[in-house]
Design a protein around this motif. Structure first.
Motif, PDB file in Angstrom:
ATOM      1  N   LYS A   1       0.818  -1.210   0.000  1.00  0.00           N
ATOM      2  CA  LYS A   1       0.000   0.000   0.000  1.00  0.00           C
ATOM      3  C   LYS A   1       0.854   1.264   0.000  1.00  0.00           C
ATOM      4  CE  LYS A   1      -3.835  -2.111   2.448  1.00  0.00           C
ATOM      5  NZ  LYS A   1      -4.649  -2.079   3.679  1.00  0.00           N
TER       6      LYS A   1
ATOM      7  N   TRP B   1      -1.218   1.130   8.301  1.00  0.00           N
ATOM      8  CA  TRP B   1      -2.286   0.834   7.356  1.00  0.00           C
ATOM      9  C   TRP B   1      -3.340  -0.090   7.963  1.00  0.00           C
ATOM     10  CZ3 TRP B   1      -2.957   3.323   2.890  1.00  0.00           C
ATOM     11  CH2 TRP B   1      -1.883   4.029   2.363  1.00  0.00           C
ATOM     12  N   LYS B   2      -3.131  -0.587   9.162  1.00  0.00           N
ATOM     13  CA  LYS B   2      -4.044  -1.567   9.761  1.00  0.00           C
ATOM     14  C   LYS B   2      -5.459  -1.020   9.950  1.00  0.00           C
ATOM     15  CE  LYS B   2      -2.629  -4.340  13.088  1.00  0.00           C
ATOM     16  NZ  LYS B   2      -2.253  -4.828  14.430  1.00  0.00           N
ATOM     17  N   HIS B   3      -5.571   0.225  10.402  1.00  0.00           N
ATOM     18  CA  HIS B   3      -6.883   0.792  10.722  1.00  0.00           C
ATOM     19  C   HIS B   3      -7.372   1.791   9.680  1.00  0.00           C
ATOM     20  CE1 HIS B   3      -6.864  -1.163  14.587  1.00  0.00           C
ATOM     21  NE2 HIS B   3      -5.652  -0.676  14.814  1.00  0.00           N
ATOM     22  N   GLY B   4      -6.834   1.732   8.499  1.00  0.00           N
ATOM     23  CA  GLY B   4      -7.255   2.653   7.445  1.00  0.00           C
ATOM     24  C   GLY B   4      -6.055   3.204   6.710  1.00  0.00           C
ATOM     25  N   VAL B   5      -6.163   4.445   6.295  1.00  0.00           N
ATOM     26  CA  VAL B   5      -5.115   5.078   5.503  1.00  0.00           C
ATOM     27  C   VAL B   5      -4.024   5.615   6.423  1.00  0.00           C
ATOM     28  CG1 VAL B   5      -4.630   6.926   3.875  1.00  0.00           C
ATOM     29  CG2 VAL B   5      -6.774   5.694   3.727  1.00  0.00           C
ATOM     30  N   CYS B   6      -2.795   5.439   6.013  1.00  0.00           N
ATOM     31  CA  CYS B   6      -1.638   5.964   6.745  1.00  0.00           C
ATOM     32  C   CYS B   6      -1.660   7.489   6.658  1.00  0.00           C
ATOM     33  CB  CYS B   6      -0.351   5.415   6.133  1.00  0.00           C
ATOM     34  SG  CYS B   6       1.155   6.137   6.817  1.00  0.00           S
ATOM     35  N   ASN B   7      -1.494   8.170   7.787  1.00  0.00           N
ATOM     36  CA  ASN B   7      -1.530   9.628   7.770  1.00  0.00           C
ATOM     37  C   ASN B   7      -0.262  10.237   7.179  1.00  0.00           C
ATOM     38  OD1 ASN B   7      -0.170   8.699  10.070  1.00  0.00           O
ATOM     39  ND2 ASN B   7      -0.450  10.632  11.111  1.00  0.00           N
TER      40      ASN B   7
ATOM     41  N   ASP C   1     -17.591  11.412   2.081  1.00  0.00           N
ATOM     42  CA  ASP C   1     -18.697  10.472   2.109  1.00  0.00           C
ATOM     43  C   ASP C   1     -19.463  10.539   0.784  1.00  0.00           C
ATOM     44  OD1 ASP C   1     -20.412   8.605   3.108  1.00  0.00           O
ATOM     45  OD2 ASP C   1     -21.474   9.968   4.457  1.00  0.00           O
TER      46      ASP C   1
END
Length: 96
Positions: free
Chosen positions: A34, A60-66, A76
């Motif tokens: 990713k 990247w585990k909980h979404g997009v890397c900041n 949305d």
């Protein structure tokens, strides 16, 4: 005075160990799939590493890397901002 972004081109003082790449006292893991396309990824020998975060897979585990420079924030589908339901009920009770 203008601020300029400095890009790390070489991991100076980095050493490859059995655990991973040792850089500034931290063990860096190779970037994940990713992370491909991110400007922060720096090649070292035959792999790429992220000097901003030691464990890229965790970011990247909980979404997009900041830290990701190649991913943009998404809105949305309806274009609405999510509101905390507790705050929304309090506002409705006050008549706002």
């Amino acid at each position: 005075m203008s601020k300029t972004k400095t890009k790390i081109t070489v991991l100076e003082g980095a050493e490859m160990t059995a655990d991973g790449l040792s850089y500034n006292g931290a063990i860096l893991s190779p970037v994940v799939e990713k992370c491909e396309g991110c400007e922060r990824a720096v090649p070292f020998e035959d792999q790429k590493f992220c000097p901003s975060y030691a464990q890229p897979a965790t970011k990247w585990k909980h979404g997009v890397c900041n830290f990701a420079t190649h991913v943009r924030a998404t809105v949305d589908k309806e274009g609405k901002v999510k509101v905390n339901p507790l705050k929304a009920s309090k506002r409705a009770a006050r008549g706002r």
